[in-house]
Design an enzyme around this catalytic site. Structure first.
Site, PDB file in Angstrom:
ATOM      1  N   LYS A   1      10.161  -1.935  37.792  1.00  0.00           N
ATOM      2  CA  LYS A   1       9.481  -2.238  36.710  1.00  0.00           C
ATOM      3  C   LYS A   1       8.342  -1.173  36.882  1.00  0.00           C
ATOM      4  CE  LYS A   1       6.611  -6.041  37.745  1.00  0.00           C
ATOM      5  NZ  LYS A   1       6.131  -7.514  37.483  1.00  0.00           N
TER       6      LYS A   1
ATOM      7  N   HIS B   1      10.372  -0.092  53.096  1.00  0.00           N
ATOM      8  CA  HIS B   1      10.327   1.606  52.710  1.00  0.00           C
ATOM      9  C   HIS B   1       9.337   1.978  53.634  1.00  0.00           C
ATOM     10  CE1 HIS B   1      12.301   0.883  48.962  1.00  0.00           C
ATOM     11  NE2 HIS B   1      12.546   2.248  48.859  1.00  0.00           N
TER      12      HIS B   1
END
Length: 140
Positions: free
Chosen positions: A105, A40
């Site tokens: 998560k 990212h």
């Protein structure tokens, strides 16, 4: 018991995303890309330089994957989710590229939640303890 909603990533769009509710049980099939915080970071830096990304993220899903080494002949070992918050600094920029589904998560920062609303993106919480089962679904 609630019915499981089936989603194919190739058909998923903002309209469908906005129909889902917190707590829905979802089974996802189709192509899902994996990228963690380092990827990212590289992608957001490339965008800042005006460069094109290696894939078009429009209507794609990303899985924040924490893989383990593969056994001989397998494409991957266990494929559990990693903490999504690691991507939060980069997520609004990546959602602006068209991502419609994120799987991971943990909780997300308020600015990420706002970007999800703006971009019609869904955050799916992966089932804990299912890393070995998830890995059986990975083709490459």
């Amino acid at each position: 018991m609630a019915e499981t909603i089936r989603i194919n990533t190739e058909e998923y769009n903002e309209e469908f995303s906005r129909k889902l509710k917190v707590g829905d049980s979802v089974l996802i099939t189709g192509k899902i890309y994996s990228a963690r915080d380092a990827a990212h970071k590289v992608m957001t830096e490339a965008l800042a330089r005006g460069e094109k990304l290696p894939i078009d993220w429009t209507n794609k899903f990303v899985y924040y994957l924490g893989p383990t080494p593969a056994k001989p002949g397998d494409p991957i070992g266990s494929a559990g989710p990693t903490t999504s918050g690691r991507m939060d600094a980069y997520t609004p920029t990546m959602l602006d590229q068209g991502i419609k589904g994120m799987i991971g998560k943990g909780s997300r920062k308020p600015e990420v939640v706002e970007s999800m609303k703006k971009n019609g993106c869904t955050y799916f919480a992966a089932v804990g303890g299912a890393a070995a089962l998830i890995a059986k679904s990975i083709k490459k």
